[in-house]
Structures are given as structure tokens and as C-alpha cells.
Design a protein around this motif. Structure first.
Motif, short mmCIF file in Angstrom:
data_model
loop_
_atom_site.label_atom_id
_atom_site.label_comp_id
_atom_site.label_asym_id
_atom_site.label_seq_id
_atom_site.Cartn_x
_atom_site.Cartn_y
_atom_site.Cartn_z
N ILE A 1 0.86 -1.19 0.00
CA ILE A 1 0.00 0.00 0.00
C ILE A 1 0.89 1.24 0.00
O ILE A 1 1.64 1.48 0.95
N ASP A 2 0.84 2.01 -1.06
CA ASP A 2 1.59 3.27 -1.14
C ASP A 2 0.81 4.35 -0.39
O ASP A 2 -0.26 4.78 -0.86
N LEU A 3 1.33 4.78 0.73
CA LEU A 3 0.65 5.80 1.52
C LEU A 3 0.76 7.18 0.87
O LEU A 3 -0.13 8.02 1.03
N THR A 4 1.86 7.43 0.16
CA THR A 4 2.08 8.74 -0.45
C THR A 4 3.09 8.59 -1.59
O THR A 4 3.90 7.66 -1.58
N ASN A 5 3.03 9.52 -2.55
CA ASN A 5 4.08 9.53 -3.57
C ASN A 5 5.15 10.57 -3.26
O ASN A 5 6.07 10.77 -4.05
N SER A 45 -5.93 9.13 2.15
CA SER A 45 -6.59 9.62 3.36
C SER A 45 -6.72 8.46 4.35
O SER A 45 -6.51 7.29 3.98
N TRP A 46 -7.12 8.77 5.57
CA TRP A 46 -7.30 7.71 6.56
C TRP A 46 -8.41 6.75 6.12
O TRP A 46 -8.29 5.53 6.27
N GLU A 47 -9.49 7.29 5.55
CA GLU A 47 -10.57 6.44 5.07
C GLU A 47 -10.11 5.53 3.93
O GLU A 47 -10.49 4.37 3.84
N ASP A 48 -9.25 6.08 3.03
CA ASP A 48 -8.69 5.26 1.95
C ASP A 48 -7.92 4.08 2.51
O ASP A 48 -8.07 2.94 2.05
N ILE A 49 -7.08 4.34 3.49
CA ILE A 49 -6.22 3.29 4.07
C ILE A 49 -7.07 2.18 4.68
O ILE A 49 -6.83 0.98 4.44
N LYS A 50 -8.05 2.56 5.47
CA LYS A 50 -8.90 1.55 6.10
C LYS A 50 -9.66 0.74 5.06
O LYS A 50 -9.79 -0.49 5.18
N THR A 51 -10.15 1.41 4.02
CA THR A 51 -10.90 0.71 2.98
C THR A 51 -10.03 -0.32 2.27
O THR A 51 -10.46 -1.47 2.03
N LEU A 52 -8.80 0.06 1.92
CA LEU A 52 -7.91 -0.87 1.22
C LEU A 52 -7.59 -2.08 2.08
O LEU A 52 -7.54 -3.22 1.58
N LEU A 53 -7.35 -1.87 3.36
CA LEU A 53 -7.04 -2.99 4.25
C LEU A 53 -8.26 -3.88 4.47
O LEU A 53 -8.15 -5.12 4.52
N THR A 112 6.92 6.98 5.69
CA THR A 112 6.97 7.67 6.98
C THR A 112 6.61 9.14 6.86
O THR A 112 6.41 9.81 7.89
N LEU A 113 6.50 9.67 5.64
CA LEU A 113 6.06 11.06 5.46
C LEU A 113 4.55 11.20 5.59
O LEU A 113 4.04 12.31 5.77
N SER A 114 3.83 10.08 5.50
CA SER A 114 2.38 10.13 5.66
C SER A 114 2.03 10.40 7.12
O SER A 114 2.58 9.77 8.03
N PRO A 115 1.09 11.31 7.38
CA PRO A 115 0.68 11.56 8.77
C PRO A 115 -0.04 10.37 9.39
O PRO A 115 -0.23 10.34 10.61
N TYR A 116 -0.43 9.40 8.56
CA TYR A 116 -1.18 8.25 9.06
C TYR A 116 -0.33 6.99 9.14
O TYR A 116 -0.87 5.89 9.35
N PHE A 117 0.98 7.12 9.02
CA PHE A 117 1.83 5.92 8.97
C PHE A 117 1.64 5.03 10.20
O PHE A 117 1.35 3.83 10.07
N VAL A 118 1.78 5.58 11.38
CA VAL A 118 1.68 4.77 12.60
C VAL A 118 0.27 4.23 12.77
O VAL A 118 0.06 3.06 13.15
N ASP A 119 -0.74 5.05 12.47
CA ASP A 119 -2.13 4.59 12.56
C ASP A 119 -2.39 3.44 11.60
O ASP A 119 -3.12 2.50 11.92
N ALA A 120 -1.80 3.52 10.40
CA ALA A 120 -1.98 2.46 9.41
C ALA A 120 -1.37 1.16 9.90
O ALA A 120 -1.96 0.08 9.73
#
Length: 705
Positions: free
Chosen positions: A166-170, A193-201, A223-231
Motif C-alpha cells: 500500500i503506497d501511503l504517499t508519492n 486519506s485515513w478512510e482510503d487506508i482503512k478501505t484498502l485494508l 513515513t512522510l504520511s501523517p497516518y503511517f503509525v495509525d496504518a
């Protein structure tokens, strides 16, 4: 002189062989049908039910034209052609033949519009034949997957994969050559987005067979994504045991607290970009102290409880001499390095428009890797000790059998094409640092055949485990094993990997499930024996593309448009370019206005580190060695930027030569007077090169602080 216990073990192996003969005969009588596990709507496959793609050579396959694909992709990205054409038409597809010629395996293909293409697949036909001979066959066909697997010719059809990416960011904090995704160069930001990440998982666990995959967060730099740890945390909650990050390590090197936070969220592995030993060996990445960054990242991550997998992109003439150095680094640090992943370069992203000259010079195959490991370290016989990573799927089938029909997840299964990935296992004594290839003391070919026969019998847990134990013992040579290694260690290793016993299931080796603790991590690390796996994963590009590989990909990308083969996403028709543009978050200008610019390390800029201390063992000669100069000595460009500079210089040179000829013609034929202000060619070329370097610095400045 061998220890007495080795002679005792030899007697045990002889007895196990006799017992196996009896067991095997009885196991073939009235075999049980395969059961359908909870994680699949289709029954487990017996070995003889598994299909295989066409193998051997000469053979024909479906490939792509390296010129047609960029043309049609550009039209799709620009909105001139609907992307759905890829679902219904074989866009850019041409036939290819794989043949043996002059001691090499070659792919040749012909495009009616763009002509002839060919590329090297292997420099050792015997090695390649061995890989295909031991390939056990494809996994269960994917099903209940219509909404996520629908990509025309690029659709994944077999298995469920082993690593969901899953690519969190480019966005990225480096500007590397090579870069398969062309990070920081596409003019816009694509960030989930956070919703995108949850949907993909959530979507990923809806497909069957529902395998216990690893989830790898990638980018850009994840690690540049603000949602990295949450993901990371959410992936563990959903049920994935192995959560990984594909990272350059900069943030982990700078911030030990960030490593601790990620580990506590459930990060298990860091797939760390690692091109060689020493800053010189990493200099082509254009970060002044990149090797120091890697060492600090390893130290911080390992201390926090995260295991490290160095990932080495290999380019012939750039860092192929580093293969042995990296393997020796792992052998000298067996407590901290459990896995190496070598990735022969894929000419895509920034390198898709590579010249034939540079492609031929830099091409590196899996056969190169096996021979370089042997030649540079003395370890491993290519045909004896290297296997396709899909070879392990027979043992995954055994785990599925003994875990029973009520299991919620299937065992992780690496059922990719034999041309995709290879591996060699080395058993390392963490105390004495003695090491031996596992297949030097374990007859792997015969073991796999035995296990397949056990799987076909489809007996209950007790008989299946008994059969595998007998097979392990009979295929073991105690005199070739490491000095302190015992038969009991061999069985325990197998149990730890595949969960044969109640001891493994109860977590006595250390749990890997979502509720694992630091005590579990330390317990698994306390094993005296490091099963160092040296892997090679060769991703395709347009010059060697084979749809037979794509359809059984084990590394799918989760995207807003479904799950797509790694190679189809990054190369192939280029789904990455299309999907990221379709789901663009913002233009760079808008993003910078709203979020500011992130720091980019390029142009040999150094990463600020609070400390350079580490506890890793290094070979100082390797650390201080100069970088590789092969391509410079041959006069071949090292990367895409250098090719562009040379092309511009050549165009300018021709222009000036034409102008000079015209001027001489006017002076000597037409009798015009000589004009002043003629600038020497060398001066103009030098000026142009300086101007291109200045442009590069401006690009870096425009994208980062």
C-alpha cells in the motif's frame, strides 16, 4: 573429527529413512479427499492438481512493446483515451519468444510499428532450468475477487499473494536514481486519506483464498504520511501478523522515539533501502552520509523491537561488486539481520526511456546474483542451494493441512512464477558466527517431494506431522551441518516456521499475532540459530515483460481501483501513473500552499543525525572502499539524468557543427565575410552541463526546503 552426537544422529537418520518407507506406502492407501478450509471456497489442491504456465524454452508468451505502452499511457493520463480500454483490449501487447542463444536465455519480440527488441533473462541456462524443474505449481485460483481483480490482461488470477503493498504517499525525502515510481517528479501529490487506508485494508481480506499476507506500507517514503503509525496499528487489528515498511530509513535514523512508536503500533519489519557497505557504495543516491543513516536506522529499529531486511537494488556496473560485501555484513551481524532482499534493477519510472547501450550494460538477472554470491563470498552452489521462492509453497500447503479446516487464515504462500524470485537459506550460529547453506546438509529437493506426498494423503494432524518429521530426519546429513547444530534444532526450526506442534501454537517460541509483546520479540530473537534467507526478487520492465508472471503475482498493490500486480502497476501498462493521476490529491503548488514543503535530501546533502554510534560489526576495508567505476571506464552513462545531459550535449554539438559548416560555406563558396562572436564548441558544452546541474538544484529546491 566429528562429535559423537553426530554419529548418533546419523544412526537416527538411517532409522528414519526405513520408517519413512513404511509410512509412505501406507500413506498412499485410500488417501483422503482435500477439505475446504474456512478461508477458501475451494478445496486445498493436491500436488498433481496444480497447474503450471508454459515453462522451458523455446517457448512463446505474451509481452508488451516498450514503445507502444508509453504512448498509450500518456494519452490515458492526459485524458485523451478512457483507461477502460485496458480492461477490454490487449493494448500494446505483442508476442515474445524465450530462447537459448550463446549460453544465455533471451527474450526476443517484434512490434509491427517499432521493430525488434531483445533482452537477457539469464546468463546460466542450467540454473534457470533447475528453477523451473522444482517449481511446484500455481496456488488455488483467486475467487470472490471480481471487484478487486479486474484489470484486463493484467488481472491476477492465481493465489492471494504474500505481501500486500500500500503506497501511503508519492512524496519522498530523497530523489534517487534509479526510482521505479519517479518520486517527486510527477507534478502532483497522491496521498491516501485515513478512510482510503482503512478501505484498502478491509477490502484485502474479502478475496479468497484469504491468505495470511504481510502488509507493506510503501511510497514514496511512507513515513512522510501523517497516518503511517495509525496504518500500522490498524493493519494489526484487522489481522495481519507481519506489518512492514519499505523505507529509506531517514526518519527512523533521526528519531529513536519514532521507531519506538512504530514498534508499539505493531511494525514488525523495516524493508530498508541498502545499496552497499560504506558511503561511497551508496553515493549514487546523492545523499552525503547515507550509509551512516542506514546504520543508525538499523540500530534504532532493532532496539525498538523491529527486525530489519536490507533491500539492495542491484545495477550492473554501479554496485554489483557490493553483493558479497552485503552478504558478509549480514553474516557478521546474525543477531540483527535475518533476511536480505536483492532486487535486480527494473528499468521503469525514471529509467523507462533508457538507451539500449545503458540497458545492456546495467542489466542484472537472478542468475547473475546466484553466481555473484558464490564468486564474492564462496557461499552457495547455484543449482544446489538456490530455489525459486515458490518452492516454499509445498510447505505452506502442509501448514494449511495441519492447521485444519477451521483456520481463519491460510498460511503465507509464495506461489509466484519461478522466474520472479529465488532464495538461498543459510543457517548461522549467532554465538560462533559459523554458517552453512541449509541445502548443504538438508536434501531439499527430496524433502519437498516427500512433503507433497504427505499433503496428497490429506491425513490428520498427527500423521501429517509424523510424516514430515520422518522426512526431515531422513533428508538430514549431520556431518555437513554447523558444528553445534542438532537434529532437534532442525525440527524446532520447522515447527517455528509452520506451526506443527502445540508448542508453536501456544506461543512458546514467541507469538507473532497482533497481541505479541516485547517479551515475545525477545523470545524469538533468543533462538541461537539465525535462518538467514538471501532472496532475489526480479521485477519486470517493458523489455522483459511476461504476462504469465503477472497473472500469478504474490505482491499485489492495493489501490483505489483494485489490487494490481506489482509489475503491472509499476511497469507493464503503467497502472500507477493512471491511478495516481485519477485520484490525485492536489497539485504540488496547492499542496505546498496548504501543507508546506517537506525536506528533500539530494545533491549530496547530509542528513542531520544526533549520533553516528552503532553496535554493528563492519569490515573497515569494505566501508572505506571507493565506489564502482565500471561504467565510467566504458564511457556509459550511469543514470537517466546523465543520459539526458549527454543527449543534449550531442544535439548541441550537431547543431553547432551544422552552423559551422553553413558559415564556412558562406565564407568560402559565397564569399561572405567572416563573422565575429563564434563560441568554441567545448565552451558551449561545458556551459550547457553547468546549466543542467543548476536546473537539477532548482528542481530539488522547488520540491523541498
Amino acid at each position: 573429527m566429528h562429535k559423537p552426537v553426530k554419529y548418533f544422529e546419523k544412526v537416527v537418520t538411517v532409522g528414519a529413512n526405513a520408517a519413512w518407507q513404511v509410512f509412505d506406502r501406507l500413506n498412499q492407501v485410500k488417501q483422503n479427499p482435500s477439505f475446504t478450509p474456512r478461508w477458501s471456497d475451494k478445496p486445498l489442491l493436491k500436488s498433481y492438481q496444480k497447474s503450471k504456465p508454459p515453462l522451458g524454452w523455446p517457448r512463446e508468451t505474451n509481452s508488451l512493446c516498450p514503445k507502444c505502452i508509453p504512448e498509450i499511457r500518456s494519452q490515458i493520463v492526459d485524458g485523451k483515451v478512457d483507461y477502460k480500454i485496458l480492461l477490454n483490449e490487449p493494448v500494446g501487447e505483442i508476442k515474445a519468444r524465450i530462447i537459448e542463444r550463446d549460453g544465455k536465455i533471451i527474450m526476443i519480440k517484434e512490434c509491427p510499428k517499432h521493430g525488434h527488441f531483445e533482452d537477457v533473462m539469464s546468463v546460466d541456462p542450467a540454473f534457470s532450468k533447475h528453477l523451473e524443474d522444482v517449481f511446484p505449481g500455481r496456488d488455488i485460483r483467486a475467487h470472490n475477487d471480481e471487484t478487486l481483480h479486474n484489470h484486463g490482461s493484467s488481472t491476477i488470477t492465481h493465489g492471494r499473494g504474500s505481501v500486500l503493498t500500500i503506497d501511503l504517499t508519492n512524496r519522498c525525502n530523497m530523489m534517487c536514481d534509479p526510482c521505479f515510481m519517479d518520486a517527486n517528479q510527477v507534478g502532483f501529490v497522491h496521498e491516501l486519506s485515513w478512510e482510503d487506508i482503512k478501505t484498502l485494508l478491509d477490502n484485502a481480506i474479502s478475496i479468497k483464498p484469504r491468505r495470511q499476507m504481510s502488509v507493506q506500507f510503501s511510497g514514496g517514503e511512507p513515513t512522510l504520511s501523517p497516518y503511517f503509525v495509525d496504518a500500522v496499528r490498524y493493519a494489526r487489528q484487522v489481522g495481519y501478523n507481519s506489518v512492514q515498511a519499505a523505507t529509506n530509513g531517514i526518519e527512523f535514523a533521526k528519531r529513536p522515539d519514532f521507531c519506538k512508536e512504530a514498534a508499539e503500533a505493531g511494525l514488525r519489519y523495516a524493508y530498508l533501502q541498502f545499496d552497499g557497505i560504506g558511503n561511497a557504495a551508496n553515493s549514487h543516491r546523492a545523499v552525503g552520509n547515507l550509509f551512516d543513516v542506514k546504520l543508525r536506522a538499523i540500530e534504532n529499529l532493532w532496539t525498538a523491537g523491529v527486525d530489519i531486511v536490507p533491500v539492495i537494488t542491484i545495477l550492473n556496473g554501479i554496485n554489483n561488486e557490493q553483493v558479497g560485501h552485503v552478504v558478509q555484513f549480514a553474516l557478521e551481524n546474525p543477531k540483527k539481520i535475518p533476511f536480505l532482499s536483492f532486487q535486480p534493477v527494473s528499468f521503469t519510472g525514471r529509467d523507462e526511456a533508457i538507451t539500449d547501450e545503458r540497458r545492456k550494460a546495467q542489466r542484472y538477472t537472478l542468475s547473475h546474483l546466484a553466481h555473484d554470491v558464490k564468486n564474492q563470498t564462496g557461499i552457495g552452489e547455484p543449482v544446489r542451494d538456490w530455489f525459486p521462492i515458490s518452492f516454499m509453497s509445498t510447505f505452506s500447503d502442509f501448514a494449511d493441512l495441519v492447521h485444519g479446516p477451521a483456520a481463519d487464515w491460510g498460511q503465507l504462500s509464495c506461489g509466484c512464477h519461478p522466474n520472479c524470485g529465488i532464495g538461498m537459506a543459510v543457517m548461522c550460529d549467532k554465538e560462533t558466527k559459523e554458517y552453512v547453506p541449509v541445502t548443504a546438509f538438508l536434501h531439499a529437493d527430496q524433502l519437498a517431494k516427500d512433503v507433497a506426498r504427505i499433503n496428497d494423503g490429506a491425513r490428520g494432524r498427527f500423521l501429517s506431522v509424523l510424516g514430515v518429521t520422518l522426512s526431515l530426519l531422513r533428508n538430514y546429513n549431520p556431518f555437513k551441518a554447523p558444528t553445534q547444530f542438532r537434529l532437534t534444532d532442525l525440527v524446532a526450526k520447522f515447527d517455528k516456521c509452520f506451526g506443527m506442534s502445540k508448542k508453536a501454537q501456544s506461543g512458546e517460541y514467541g507469538k507473532v499475532t497482533g497481541d505479541r509483546t516485547r517479551a515475545d520479540i525477545d523470545k524469538r530473537r533468543g533462538d541461537r540459530w539465525n535462518f538467514l534467507f538471501i532472496a532475489g526478487m526480479w521485477f519486470q520492465d517493458l523489455f522483459n515483460y511476461d504476462f504469465r508472471r503477472t497473472e500469478q503475482c504474490i505482491i499485489p498493490y492495493a489501490t483505489q481501483e483494485g489490487e494490481i500486480s506489482f509489475c503491472a502497476y509499476n511497469t507493464g501498462v503503467g497502472w500507477r501513473n493512471i491511478i495516481e493521476k485519477m485520484h490525485m490529491t492536489a497539485t504540488l503548488t496547492k499542496w505546498y500552499d496548504e501543507h508546506g514543503r517537506h525536506e528533500i535530501f539530494a545533491g549530496n546533502k547530509k542528513v542531520p543525525l544526533s549520533s553516528k554510534e552503532h553496535s554493528l560489526v563492519l569490515n573497515e576495508a569494505h566501508v572505506n572502499a571507493d565506489r564502482q567505476h565500471d561504467l565510467e571506464q566504458l564511457g556509459i552513462a550511469k543514470n537517466a539524468r546523465e543520459e539526458k545531459m549527454r543527449a543534449r550535449d550531442e544535439a548541441l554539438k550537431k547543431k553547432l557543427e551544422n552552423e559551422k559548416m553553413m558559415r564556412l560555406n558562406r565564407e568560402h563558396v559565397l564569399g561572405e565575410k567572416k563573422t565575429d562572436g563564434f563560441v568554441p564548441l567545448d565552451g558551449l558544452l561545458a556551459s550547457t552541463s553547468k546549466s543542467m546541474e543548476a536546473e537539477k538544484q532548482e528542481e530539488v529546491g522547488a520540491m523541498g526546503d
